[in-house]
Each structure stands twice: as structure tokens, then as C-alpha cells.
Write an enzyme that holds these catalytic residues in place. Structure first.
Site, PDB file in Angstrom:
ATOM      1  N   THR A  15       0.841  -1.202   0.000  1.00  0.00           N
ATOM      2  CA  THR A  15       0.000   0.000   0.000  1.00  0.00           C
ATOM      3  C   THR A  15       0.872   1.246   0.000  1.00  0.00           C
ATOM      4  OG1 THR A  15      -1.884  -1.071   1.037  1.00  0.00           O
ATOM      5  CG2 THR A  15      -1.596   1.279   1.504  1.00  0.00           C
ATOM      6  N   GLN A  91      -4.193  -6.949  -6.359  1.00  0.00           N
ATOM      7  CA  GLN A  91      -4.710  -7.402  -5.074  1.00  0.00           C
ATOM      8  C   GLN A  91      -6.020  -6.668  -4.762  1.00  0.00           C
ATOM      9  OE1 GLN A  91      -3.102  -6.426  -1.022  1.00  0.00           O
ATOM     10  NE2 GLN A  91      -2.849  -8.646  -0.865  1.00  0.00           N
ATOM     11  N   GLY A 167      -6.897 -12.050   1.718  1.00  0.00           N
ATOM     12  CA  GLY A 167      -7.456 -12.821   2.834  1.00  0.00           C
ATOM     13  C   GLY A 167      -6.485 -12.878   4.003  1.00  0.00           C
ATOM     14  N   TYR A 171      -7.689  -7.881   7.299  1.00  0.00           N
ATOM     15  CA  TYR A 171      -8.739  -7.212   6.506  1.00  0.00           C
ATOM     16  C   TYR A 171      -9.964  -8.143   6.401  1.00  0.00           C
ATOM     17  CZ  TYR A 171      -4.989  -3.929   5.752  1.00  0.00           C
ATOM     18  OH  TYR A 171      -3.986  -3.013   5.975  1.00  0.00           O
ATOM     19  N   ARG A 219      -4.444 -14.385  -0.790  1.00  0.00           N
ATOM     20  CA  ARG A 219      -3.354 -14.276   0.182  1.00  0.00           C
ATOM     21  C   ARG A 219      -3.906 -14.631   1.554  1.00  0.00           C
ATOM     22  NH1 ARG A 219       0.918  -9.459   1.950  1.00  0.00           N
ATOM     23  NH2 ARG A 219       2.660 -10.668   1.172  1.00  0.00           N
TER      24      ARG A 219
HETATM   25  C1  LIG Z   1       4.740  -0.133   2.999  1.00  0.00           C
HETATM   26  C2  LIG Z   1       4.077  -1.483   3.046  1.00  0.00           C
HETATM   27  C3  LIG Z   1       2.791  -1.630   2.564  1.00  0.00           C
HETATM   28  C4  LIG Z   1       2.148  -2.880   2.571  1.00  0.00           C
HETATM   29  N1  LIG Z   1       0.895  -3.027   2.026  1.00  0.00           N
HETATM   30  C5  LIG Z   1       0.347  -4.253   1.870  1.00  0.00           C
HETATM   31  C6  LIG Z   1      -0.845  -4.453   1.111  1.00  0.00           C
HETATM   32  O1  LIG Z   1      -1.420  -3.520   0.522  1.00  0.00           O
HETATM   33  N2  LIG Z   1      -1.343  -5.711   1.018  1.00  0.00           N
HETATM   34  C7  LIG Z   1      -0.721  -6.778   1.632  1.00  0.00           C
HETATM   35  O2  LIG Z   1      -1.206  -7.900   1.522  1.00  0.00           O
HETATM   36  N3  LIG Z   1       0.417  -6.623   2.336  1.00  0.00           N
HETATM   37  C8  LIG Z   1       0.984  -5.396   2.447  1.00  0.00           C
HETATM   38  N4  LIG Z   1       2.189  -5.251   3.084  1.00  0.00           N
HETATM   39  C9  LIG Z   1       2.888  -6.446   3.604  1.00  0.00           C
HETATM   40  C10 LIG Z   1       3.893  -6.969   2.592  1.00  0.00           C
HETATM   41  O3  LIG Z   1       3.250  -7.428   1.410  1.00  0.00           O
HETATM   42  C11 LIG Z   1       4.709  -8.119   3.168  1.00  0.00           C
HETATM   43  O4  LIG Z   1       3.852  -9.158   3.528  1.00  0.00           O
HETATM   44  C12 LIG Z   1       5.526  -7.718   4.403  1.00  0.00           C
HETATM   45  O5  LIG Z   1       6.272  -6.539   4.153  1.00  0.00           O
HETATM   46  C13 LIG Z   1       6.491  -8.844   4.810  1.00  0.00           C
HETATM   47  O6  LIG Z   1       7.318  -9.199   3.719  1.00  0.00           O
HETATM   48  P1  LIG Z   1       8.849  -8.694   3.646  1.00  0.00           P
HETATM   49  O7  LIG Z   1       9.523  -9.294   4.858  1.00  0.00           O
HETATM   50  O8  LIG Z   1       9.383  -9.233   2.352  1.00  0.00           O
HETATM   51  O9  LIG Z   1       8.828  -7.198   3.709  1.00  0.00           O
HETATM   52  C14 LIG Z   1       2.831  -4.003   3.110  1.00  0.00           C
HETATM   53  C15 LIG Z   1       4.134  -3.842   3.609  1.00  0.00           C
HETATM   54  C16 LIG Z   1       4.763  -2.609   3.567  1.00  0.00           C
HETATM   55  C17 LIG Z   1       6.189  -2.494   4.074  1.00  0.00           C
END
Ligand SMILES: Cc1cc2nc3c(=O)[nH]c(=O)nc-3n(C[C@H](O)[C@H](O)[C@H](O)COP(=O)(O)O)c2cc1C
Length: 357
Positions: A15, A91, A167, A171, A219
Site C-alpha cells: 500500500t 490485489q 485474505g 482485513y 493471500r
Molecule cells: C509499505 C508497506 C505496505 C504494505 N501493504 C500491503 C498491502 O497492501 N497488502 C498486503 O497484503 N500486504 C501489504 N504489506 C505487507 C507486505 O506485502 C509483506 O507481507 C511484508 O512486508 C512482509 O514481507 P517482507 O519481509 O518481504 O517485507 C505491506 C508492507 C509494507 C512495508
């Protein structure tokens, strides 16, 4: 493989609250997404996109997929990504009780009138506290389902390579699975089967609407954005049942997310990770996420030979992660200053300018 990608490097949904005030994606968002495609990611999953003109929007400047203006702007982004040979999945997200801002309604809906734990995410806009939610009626749930369906159809028409239903992370769809959020006593609450029922209904409706030639996935997680501790009380049995039900409902892939891909998260003493449950209990495609970086990428790629590997923070810090990783070039960690005071693209661009990137 459920999707024809050039490699397994995937951008996790993130996001960025950078659409215009009508939820229409901007040219800057096009720059942002195209950068990952140029950097070598085989698949990009968009940020969570809202699905109706009711309670689905969760954040200020969140993009939507509910009208022609939004769909046209997304189509241009899809074309910019496809130009580089990458694929893109949208998504679809209903905020549920985690709604922090919504330009259509004042009141969040959830399975029950229960607020999230912890504090709202100021990264996505300052709010004083969680809003007071109400329990969704049968008609609310039908409208939310119709929103997922219509947005998925728009995504297909706009040229997306698939959709991912959100999912995970607390949310709306995730809330139905959770005994914290879901205290209903009707067909959608109580037993594990009943908690899964609404999610399965949405999957089936989306699948029926888009046909079998369009990728539909979901998800899933136990954790939420403000609660890393939540566990389904039925433990691993809940994950097995959920995965099998989603497969029967027609998903092409399941995208697991956790604090770490390798965490064994279940109550009742499980020995498996969420990703291992999907890989071992179903034939559906798999995307794994959670803490993947240059130190463990090869190990996870070997453990899950058929999975796509989704990177969040590492992709933000290195939009060209695949190229750098393959060429053994240095990789940065995410500097959270890039996302402060809000996770907008304007702030990121300013941070890059200030840091000579
Ligand atoms: C800035 C930011 C925004 C995110 N927005 C979403 C989102 O819109 N939908 C979602 O399923 N996860 C969102 N996440 C979670 C990430 O998709 C991911 O699951 C999380 O960062 C862990 O993975 P990583 O260790 O590779 O960062 C967001 C994470 C960050 C850092």
C-alpha cells in the site's frame, strides 16, 4: 506453474496511498510499478485496491477498481509493466474493521462489531483511533462479494494477468477466519467450517464471473497488521482445512505471508510452516512471503521449487533486486525514513533525491 513468468522474483503487495482523491492511479504510480518490471521482477502484485463504493476503502488516497476512470489508469500501468515482459496481478482488498479512511461511508463493517488490537497505521494517514465498526448484515456481505466480483472482472478487462483476494493481515476476508474478529452465531461464524464459508463463497463467485482462463488466487495469514501473535485455535488443522476448501473453491494459487516464511506458527504444537501446509496439502500454485532477502532466497527457492518468492521491504529498498542478486551486487536494507511520515510515493521520491538515489 499457474502463471507464465520469466522468473520467480515477485513484488509483494504494498500500500502506497498515492492515488488521487478519487482513487484513480497516477502517472507516478506508473513510474513506481514500471521500475520493478525494469529491475527484473517476473511478477508484480499491486497494493491492496478497494472494490466497492461502500466500506471496502481503508486508506486515504488508496486506489480503487470500481469505475472506468480507475480501470483506464490501471490499464496504462499494466501496459507499462508488460512492456518489460513482467506479469501483474491486482490485489483486491476490503478493509473490514481496519478501515481508517473511507470517502463513501463513515462506519467500518466486519464479521462482528469488534475493533482490531493495537493502534491504527499512521503510515497510511493520521487517525486518532480505530473507528467503531458494526456487524455486517447479509446484505452488506452480498454487496461486498459483488464488489470483489465486479473489480475482478474489471481487472481482467484491463489486461491484468490475475487477481489476488486479500485474505490476510486482518482485513475483511481474514477477519472471517479469526476468532478475535468473528463472533457471529450464524452460518458464517463459530466453527472452523463456518468461519471459512464466506471466504469460500467469495472465491467461488469471483471464479464463476471471470471464467477458468483468468488467474484467481488468495493471500492468507494468521497474523494481522497490528497482531503478530494471533493463532487459529484449531492450529494446523485450520490451515489444512482452509487450504483444501480454497482449492475446491477454485483458486489457482495461495499466497502465504508470515513474519518469516520459516516460522512454525500454529497453536497446538505444529511442526510445519504455513507455506509447507499449502505445498504439501494441495496442488494449487504457491507464492511465499515473509523476510525473504539475499541471505535466504536460494534456500527458500530450493525448499519450494514450484513457488514464486515475494519480497516486500527488500523490493522497496532495491527495485532491481533480481538483477542485483543475480549479478552479486550489493543490496540495501530498507531505510524506513523513505516511508515517513507517510508511505507515499512523493515521500519516497524525495528521500531518493535527498540520498542521491
Ligand atoms: C509499505 C508497506 C505496505 C504494505 N501493504 C500491503 C498491502 O497492501 N497488502 C498486503 O497484503 N500486504 C501489504 N504489506 C505487507 C507486505 O506485502 C509483506 O507481507 C511484508 O512486508 C512482509 O514481507 P517482507 O519481509 O518481504 O517485507 C505491506 C508492507 C509494507 C512495508
Amino acid at each position: 506453474m499457474f502463471i507464465d513468468v520469466s522468473n520467480r522474483f515477485t513484488v509483494a503487495p504494498m500500500t502506497r496511498t498515492s492515488a488521487d482523491e478519487h482513487g484513480v492511479p497516477t502517472a507516478l504510480m506508473g513510474d513506481y510499478y514500471e521500475r520493478f518490471a525494469k529491475g527484473g521482477f517476473g511478477l508484480i502484485i499491486t497494493e491492496g485496491v478497494y472494490t466497492d463504493d461502500r466500506a471496502s476503502q481503508g486508506y486515504v488516497n488508496q486506489p480503487g477498481m470500481i469505475n472506468a476512470d480507475q480501470a483506464d489508469a490501471w490499464q496504462q500501468i499494466v501496459e507499462r509493466i508488460h512492456k518489460h515482459g513482467s506479469k501483474v496481478i491486482m490485489q483486491l482488498m476490503h478493509a473490514g474493521v481496519q478501515m481508517q479512511y473511507n470517502r463513501f461511508v463513515d462506519e467500518p463493517i466486519g464479521p462482528s462489531a469488534v475493533q482490531p488490537k493495537g493502534e491504527p497505521l499512521n503510515l497510511y494517514g493520521d487517525v486518532p483511533g480505530w473507528l467503531e465498526p458494526r456487524e455486517a448484515t447479509a446484505s452488506d456481505l452480498e454487496q461486498a462479494l459483488n464488489g470483489f466480483v465486479a473489480s475482478a472482472q474489471r481487472a481482467k478487462e484491463a489486461g491484468f494477468d490475475g487477481v489476488e483476494l486479500h485474505g490476510a493481515n486482518g482485513y475483511l476476508l481474514n477477519e472471517f477466519l479469526s476468532t478475535h474478529f468473528n463472533q457471529r452465531e450464524d452460518d458464517f461464524g463459530g466453527s472452523l467450517d463456518k468461519r471459512i464459508a464466506y471466504v469460500a463463497q467469495v472465491v467461488k463467485a469471483v471464479r464463476a464471473a471471470v471464467g477458468s482462463d483468468f488467474v484467481v488466487g488468495i493471500r492468507i495469514s494468521q497474523i494481522t497488521v497490528t497482531d503478530n501473535e494471533y493463532q487459529w485455535p484449531e492450529g494446523e488443522e485450520a490451515a489444512v482445512k482452509l487450504v483444501k476448501t480454497l482449492e475446491a473453491a477454485g483458486v489457482d494459487f495461495i499466497h502465504t505471508t508470515d513474519t518469516s516464511v520459516g516460522r512454525k506458527p500454529f497453536a497446538c504444537g505444529s511442526e510445519r510452516t504455513l507455506a509447507q501446509v499449502v505445498a504439501q496439502e494441495s496442488e494449487v500454485g504457491l507464492i511465499i512471503n515473509g523476510g525473504i532477502d539475499e541471505t535466504n532466497y536460494a534456500d527458500y527457492a530450493a525448499e519450494f521449487p514450484n513457488a514464486l518468492l515475494a519480497l516486500g521491504k527488500k523490493a522497496l529498498a532495491n527495485p532491481d533486486f533480481p538483477e542485483r542478486f543475480q549479478d552479486d551486487k550489493p543490496l540495501a536494507d530498507l531505510d524506513f525514513q523513505m516511508l515517513l511520515p507517510k508511505a507515499t510515493l512523493e515521500n519516497e521520491w524525495q528521500w531518493r533525491k535527498d540520498n542521491g538515489q
